[in-house]
Design an enzyme around this catalytic site. Structure first.
Site, PDB file in Angstrom:
ATOM      1  N   LYS A  13       0.833  -1.209   0.000  1.00 24.69           N
ATOM      2  CA  LYS A  13       0.000   0.000   0.000  1.00 24.69           C
ATOM      3  C   LYS A  13       0.868   1.261   0.000  1.00 24.69           C
ATOM      4  O   LYS A  13       0.650   2.182  -0.769  1.00 24.69           O
ATOM      5  CB  LYS A  13      -0.912   0.040   1.242  1.00 24.69           C
ATOM      6  CG  LYS A  13      -1.850  -1.132   1.373  1.00 24.69           C
ATOM      7  CD  LYS A  13      -2.711  -1.036   2.626  1.00 24.69           C
ATOM      8  CE  LYS A  13      -1.925  -1.069   3.928  1.00 24.69           C
ATOM      9  NZ  LYS A  13      -1.253  -2.358   4.210  1.00 24.69           N
ATOM     10  N   ARG A  88      -9.574   1.424   8.543  1.00 23.54           N
ATOM     11  CA  ARG A  88      -9.110   0.070   8.810  1.00 23.54           C
ATOM     12  C   ARG A  88     -10.142  -0.752   9.559  1.00 23.54           C
ATOM     13  O   ARG A  88      -9.901  -1.917   9.847  1.00 23.54           O
ATOM     14  CB  ARG A  88      -7.883   0.192   9.686  1.00 23.54           C
ATOM     15  CG  ARG A  88      -6.714  -0.610   9.218  1.00 23.54           C
ATOM     16  CD  ARG A  88      -5.608  -0.319  10.201  1.00 23.54           C
ATOM     17  NE  ARG A  88      -4.482  -1.104   9.943  1.00 23.54           N
ATOM     18  CZ  ARG A  88      -3.385  -0.659   9.311  1.00 23.54           C
ATOM     19  NH1 ARG A  88      -3.339   0.553   8.848  1.00 23.54           N
ATOM     20  NH2 ARG A  88      -2.371  -1.450   9.157  1.00 23.54           N
ATOM     21  N   ARG A 127      11.921  -5.884   4.619  1.00 25.17           N
ATOM     22  CA  ARG A 127      11.639  -4.447   4.504  1.00 25.17           C
ATOM     23  C   ARG A 127      12.604  -3.636   5.351  1.00 25.17           C
ATOM     24  O   ARG A 127      12.950  -4.004   6.459  1.00 25.17           O
ATOM     25  CB  ARG A 127      10.213  -4.152   4.974  1.00 25.17           C
ATOM     26  CG  ARG A 127       9.974  -2.632   5.044  1.00 25.17           C
ATOM     27  CD  ARG A 127       8.547  -2.236   5.081  1.00 25.17           C
ATOM     28  NE  ARG A 127       7.833  -2.809   6.206  1.00 25.17           N
ATOM     29  CZ  ARG A 127       6.530  -2.684   6.366  1.00 25.17           C
ATOM     30  NH1 ARG A 127       5.819  -2.025   5.473  1.00 25.17           N
ATOM     31  NH2 ARG A 127       5.934  -3.227   7.397  1.00 25.17           N
ATOM     32  N   ARG A 160      11.407  -2.061  11.035  1.00 26.50           N
ATOM     33  CA  ARG A 160      10.293  -1.590  11.871  1.00 26.50           C
ATOM     34  C   ARG A 160      10.071  -2.528  13.052  1.00 26.50           C
ATOM     35  O   ARG A 160      10.159  -3.743  12.911  1.00 26.50           O
ATOM     36  CB  ARG A 160       9.021  -1.515  11.024  1.00 26.50           C
ATOM     37  CG  ARG A 160       8.691  -0.098  10.602  1.00 26.50           C
ATOM     38  CD  ARG A 160       7.601  -0.024   9.586  1.00 26.50           C
ATOM     39  NE  ARG A 160       6.346  -0.648   9.993  1.00 26.50           N
ATOM     40  CZ  ARG A 160       5.236  -0.593   9.259  1.00 26.50           C
ATOM     41  NH1 ARG A 160       5.238   0.058   8.104  1.00 26.50           N
ATOM     42  NH2 ARG A 160       4.138  -1.171   9.671  1.00 26.50           N
ATOM     43  N   ARG A 171      -0.702  -9.141  13.060  1.00 25.36           N
ATOM     44  CA  ARG A 171      -1.239  -8.078  12.189  1.00 25.36           C
ATOM     45  C   ARG A 171      -2.090  -8.687  11.081  1.00 25.36           C
ATOM     46  O   ARG A 171      -3.107  -8.116  10.686  1.00 25.36           O
ATOM     47  CB  ARG A 171      -0.090  -7.249  11.607  1.00 25.36           C
ATOM     48  CG  ARG A 171       0.539  -6.339  12.652  1.00 25.36           C
ATOM     49  CD  ARG A 171       1.907  -5.853  12.227  1.00 25.36           C
ATOM     50  NE  ARG A 171       1.880  -5.034  11.034  1.00 25.36           N
ATOM     51  CZ  ARG A 171       2.951  -4.772  10.293  1.00 25.36           C
ATOM     52  NH1 ARG A 171       4.122  -5.288  10.624  1.00 25.36           N
ATOM     53  NH2 ARG A 171       2.850  -4.014   9.236  1.00 25.36           N
TER      54      ARG A 171
HETATM   55  P1  AP5 Z   1       4.925  -1.644   1.869  1.00 26.84           P
HETATM   56  O1  AP5 Z   1       4.624  -0.762   0.708  1.00 26.84           O
HETATM   57  O2  AP5 Z   1       5.712  -1.090   3.000  1.00 26.84           O
HETATM   58  O3  AP5 Z   1       3.564  -2.339   2.383  1.00 26.84           O
HETATM   59  P2  AP5 Z   1       2.336  -1.758   3.170  1.00 26.84           P
HETATM   60  O4  AP5 Z   1       1.115  -2.373   2.582  1.00 26.84           O
HETATM   61  O5  AP5 Z   1       2.394  -0.285   3.268  1.00 26.84           O
HETATM   62  O6  AP5 Z   1       2.633  -2.461   4.570  1.00 26.84           O
HETATM   63  P3  AP5 Z   1       2.579  -1.892   6.046  1.00 26.84           P
HETATM   64  O7  AP5 Z   1       3.308  -2.881   6.910  1.00 26.84           O
HETATM   65  O8  AP5 Z   1       3.018  -0.477   6.103  1.00 26.84           O
HETATM   66  O9  AP5 Z   1       1.077  -2.018   6.313  1.00 26.84           O
HETATM   67  P4  AP5 Z   1       0.363  -2.014   7.615  1.00 26.84           P
HETATM   68  O10 AP5 Z   1      -1.001  -1.799   7.132  1.00 26.84           O
HETATM   69  O11 AP5 Z   1       0.525  -3.204   8.463  1.00 26.84           O
HETATM   70  O12 AP5 Z   1       1.122  -0.871   8.465  1.00 26.84           O
HETATM   71  P5  AP5 Z   1       0.761   0.630   8.805  1.00 26.84           P
HETATM   72  O13 AP5 Z   1       1.995   1.405   8.832  1.00 26.84           O
HETATM   73  O14 AP5 Z   1      -0.367   1.097   7.965  1.00 26.84           O
HETATM   74  O15 AP5 Z   1       5.660  -2.953   1.289  1.00 26.84           O
HETATM   75  C1  AP5 Z   1       6.123  -3.972   2.162  1.00 26.84           C
HETATM   76  C2  AP5 Z   1       7.496  -4.474   1.689  1.00 26.84           C
HETATM   77  O16 AP5 Z   1       7.329  -5.170   0.459  1.00 26.84           O
HETATM   78  C3  AP5 Z   1       8.505  -3.349   1.410  1.00 26.84           C
HETATM   79  O17 AP5 Z   1       9.783  -3.770   1.780  1.00 26.84           O
HETATM   80  C4  AP5 Z   1       8.419  -3.134  -0.108  1.00 26.84           C
HETATM   81  O18 AP5 Z   1       9.636  -2.664  -0.653  1.00 26.84           O
HETATM   82  C5  AP5 Z   1       8.066  -4.544  -0.606  1.00 26.84           C
HETATM   83  N1  AP5 Z   1       7.195  -4.545  -1.774  1.00 26.84           N
HETATM   84  C6  AP5 Z   1       6.154  -3.698  -2.043  1.00 26.84           C
HETATM   85  N2  AP5 Z   1       5.570  -4.023  -3.219  1.00 26.84           N
HETATM   86  C7  AP5 Z   1       6.241  -5.112  -3.687  1.00 26.84           C
HETATM   87  C8  AP5 Z   1       6.109  -5.931  -4.863  1.00 26.84           C
HETATM   88  N3  AP5 Z   1       5.157  -5.716  -5.782  1.00 26.84           N
HETATM   89  N4  AP5 Z   1       6.972  -6.975  -5.015  1.00 26.84           N
HETATM   90  C9  AP5 Z   1       7.942  -7.225  -4.074  1.00 26.84           C
HETATM   91  N5  AP5 Z   1       8.123  -6.481  -2.952  1.00 26.84           N
HETATM   92  C10 AP5 Z   1       7.275  -5.441  -2.762  1.00 26.84           C
HETATM   93  O19 AP5 Z   1       0.217   0.465  10.292  1.00 26.84           O
HETATM   94  C11 AP5 Z   1       1.063   0.069  11.343  1.00 26.84           C
HETATM   95  C12 AP5 Z   1       0.277  -0.014  12.622  1.00 26.84           C
HETATM   96  O20 AP5 Z   1      -0.245   1.286  12.960  1.00 26.84           O
HETATM   97  C13 AP5 Z   1      -0.959  -0.935  12.616  1.00 26.84           C
HETATM   98  O21 AP5 Z   1      -0.601  -2.269  12.881  1.00 26.84           O
HETATM   99  C14 AP5 Z   1      -1.787  -0.293  13.720  1.00 26.84           C
HETATM  100  O22 AP5 Z   1      -1.333  -0.655  14.983  1.00 26.84           O
HETATM  101  C15 AP5 Z   1      -1.532   1.196  13.531  1.00 26.84           C
HETATM  102  N6  AP5 Z   1      -2.519   1.838  12.653  1.00 26.84           N
HETATM  103  C16 AP5 Z   1      -2.261   2.466  11.453  1.00 26.84           C
HETATM  104  N7  AP5 Z   1      -3.390   2.929  10.896  1.00 26.84           N
HETATM  105  C17 AP5 Z   1      -4.396   2.596  11.748  1.00 26.84           C
HETATM  106  C18 AP5 Z   1      -5.813   2.777  11.713  1.00 26.84           C
HETATM  107  N8  AP5 Z   1      -6.426   3.400  10.685  1.00 26.84           N
HETATM  108  N9  AP5 Z   1      -6.534   2.288  12.755  1.00 26.84           N
HETATM  109  C19 AP5 Z   1      -5.950   1.664  13.795  1.00 26.84           C
HETATM  110  N10 AP5 Z   1      -4.620   1.451  13.885  1.00 26.84           N
HETATM  111  C20 AP5 Z   1      -3.840   1.909  12.873  1.00 26.84           C
HETATM  112 MG    MG Z   2       2.778   1.068   4.873  1.00 27.94          MG
END
Ligand code: AP5
Ligand code: MG
Length: 214
Positions: A13, A88, A127, A160, A171
């Protein structure tokens, strides 16, 4: 244009949202990035969020909703935005809907980046994130030119805190229970689109652009 990026943790994402924000010149708003910035700056919000994030749990809805409503007031949001990690939960999606409806607006597209659970743990373990500018890399799929240093700003790269395999599994469970229902929510509104997130990141990008238009 108002876009929501949906998908499991690690689906890509953030990777796609950054590329789309540059192409369409609208801000990339990641609630995860906002929380991580708060943790880094030692704020009260950061301390509260960290308790949940480190366990792979969601931060309570009320903390997230207030934060995001505030963010929408900024000047850069007037032509739209790309939401990454929000909404979410169904209550978050309803709060967003209500806020947009109050000003006669709605979401244009919800894009689901589909990646099966089997691929996720592998992706997360590779990552690396920049402590300076927040850029994201992968040791295999998107390596930096100099190991451990950001290509954009030269700062150090870190793993991270929530990318440990056991936290990633939590997660994923939380995603299936609380976030996946949003696919039906946005399908019912007729704005849901799916792309295959297992292919090369540039091909994922092209598939999304084909949906959104040039
Ligand atoms: P990346 O682009 O980083 O993936 P992502 O989908 O953004 O993954 P996240 O881990 O950031 O998602 P998340 O939803 O768990 O975390 P968030 O920060 O939102 O890609 C991942 C890896 O794969 C990278 O190394 C990239 O280079 C690689 N990659 C990408 N595309 C690829 C491809 N096509 N092929 C190969 N490799 C690829 O949330 C973190 C925490 O915050 C949550 O757990 C929660 O506690 C809290 N939080 C955030 N938002 C909320 C909310 N709205 N409500 C409640 N809690 C929340
Ligand atoms: Mg992300």
């Amino acid at each position: 244009m108002k876009i929501i990026m949906l998908g499991a943790p690690g689906a890509g994402k953030g990777t796609q949202a950054k590329m789309l924000a540059a192409k369409y010149d609208i801000p990339h708003i990641s609630t995860g990035d906002i929380f991580r910035a708060n943790i880094k700056n030692g704020t009260e919000l950061g301390a509260k969020a960290k308790e949940y994030m480190d366990k792979g749990l969601l931060v309570p809805d009320e903390l997230v909703v207030d934060l995001i409503m505030d963010r929408f007031q900024a000047d850069d949001c007037k032509n739209g935005y790309i939401l990454d990690g929000f909404p979410r939960t169904i209550p978050q999606a309803e709060a967003l809907d209500k806020a947009l409806a109050a000003v006669g607006e709605s979401i244009d597209y919800a894009i689901n980046v589909e990646v099966p659970d089997e691929n996720i743990v592998n992706r997360m373990s590779g990552r690396r994130a920049c402590v300076g500018c927040g850029a994201t890399y992968h040791i295999k799929y998107s390596p930096t030119k100099v190991e451990g240093k950001c290509d954009t700003c030269g700062a150090d790269l870190i793993i991270r805190d929530d990318d440990k395999p056991e936290t990633v599994l939590n997660r994923l469970n939380v995603y299936h229970e609380q976030t996946q229902p949003l696919i039906d929510f946005y399908s019912a509104k007729g704005v849901m689109k799916e792309v295959d997130g297992t292919v090369d990141m540039n091909d994922v990008f092209d598939a999304i652009v084909a949906i959104l238009g040039e």
